[in-house]
Scaffold this motif. Structure first.
Motif, PDB file in Angstrom:
ATOM      1  N   ALA A  43       0.829  -1.205   0.000  1.00 45.05           N
ATOM      2  CA  ALA A  43       0.000   0.000   0.000  1.00 45.05           C
ATOM      3  C   ALA A  43       0.865   1.256   0.000  1.00 45.05           C
ATOM      4  O   ALA A  43       0.579   2.216  -0.725  1.00 45.05           O
ATOM      5  CB  ALA A  43      -0.927  -0.004   1.213  1.00 45.05           C
ATOM      6  N   SER A  47       1.086   3.963  -3.157  1.00 41.45           N
ATOM      7  CA  SER A  47       0.759   5.386  -3.023  1.00 41.45           C
ATOM      8  C   SER A  47       1.956   6.265  -3.375  1.00 41.45           C
ATOM      9  O   SER A  47       1.792   7.352  -3.906  1.00 41.45           O
ATOM     10  CB  SER A  47       0.278   5.701  -1.607  1.00 41.45           C
ATOM     11  N   ALA A  50       2.059   6.448  -7.139  1.00 42.29           N
ATOM     12  CA  ALA A  50       0.978   7.267  -7.697  1.00 42.29           C
ATOM     13  C   ALA A  50       1.281   8.756  -7.564  1.00 42.29           C
ATOM     14  O   ALA A  50       0.854   9.549  -8.392  1.00 42.29           O
ATOM     15  CB  ALA A  50      -0.334   6.939  -6.993  1.00 42.29           C
ATOM     16  N   ASN A  51       2.030   9.146  -6.545  1.00 47.57           N
ATOM     17  CA  ASN A  51       2.336  10.556  -6.321  1.00 47.57           C
ATOM     18  C   ASN A  51       3.587  11.022  -7.058  1.00 47.57           C
ATOM     19  O   ASN A  51       3.876  12.210  -7.061  1.00 47.57           O
ATOM     20  CB  ASN A  51       2.504  10.829  -4.826  1.00 47.57           C
TER      21      ASN A  51
END
Length: 100
Positions: A43, A47, A50-51
């Motif tokens: 997780a 994330s 994705a950033n």
């Protein structure tokens, strides 16, 4: 013949079964902790990915292009820039504004 008495064998079996049961619970608990940590790591990595800024493909001049020249494929090249690199984005915007 105390060594072969049935009372002693039953007592050792019950202790051995209790020890085995503790080891099984410990292994199951360790597996659950491992799976929880692996899920958390996935997780966090997802994330973070994705950033992160992704490159964007743009067309740039490969050679100097004079005013009034018909633009051909050999005069252009495709390049990638980061969306967070404002220096290239500003220059590209200025070049597009001059063409209009």
């Amino acid at each position: 013949m105390k060594l072969l008495s049935p009372e002693r064998a039953t007592q050792q079996r019950s202790i051995a079964m209790a020890v085995q049961q503790r080891w099984r619970w410990a292994a199951l608990g360790g597996l659950l902790i491992f799976l929880a940590l692996a899920g958390y790591a996935l997780a966090v990595a997802g994330s973070a990915r994705a950033n992160s800024p992704r490159p964007v493909s743009i067309l740039a001049a490969a050679t100097d292009i004079r005013a009034g020249t018909t633009i051909s494929d050999s005069m252009l090249r495709v390049t990638s820039i980061s969306t967070q690199d404002s220096r290239h984005v500003t220059g590209t915007t200025a070049a597009i504004s001059c063409i209009r």
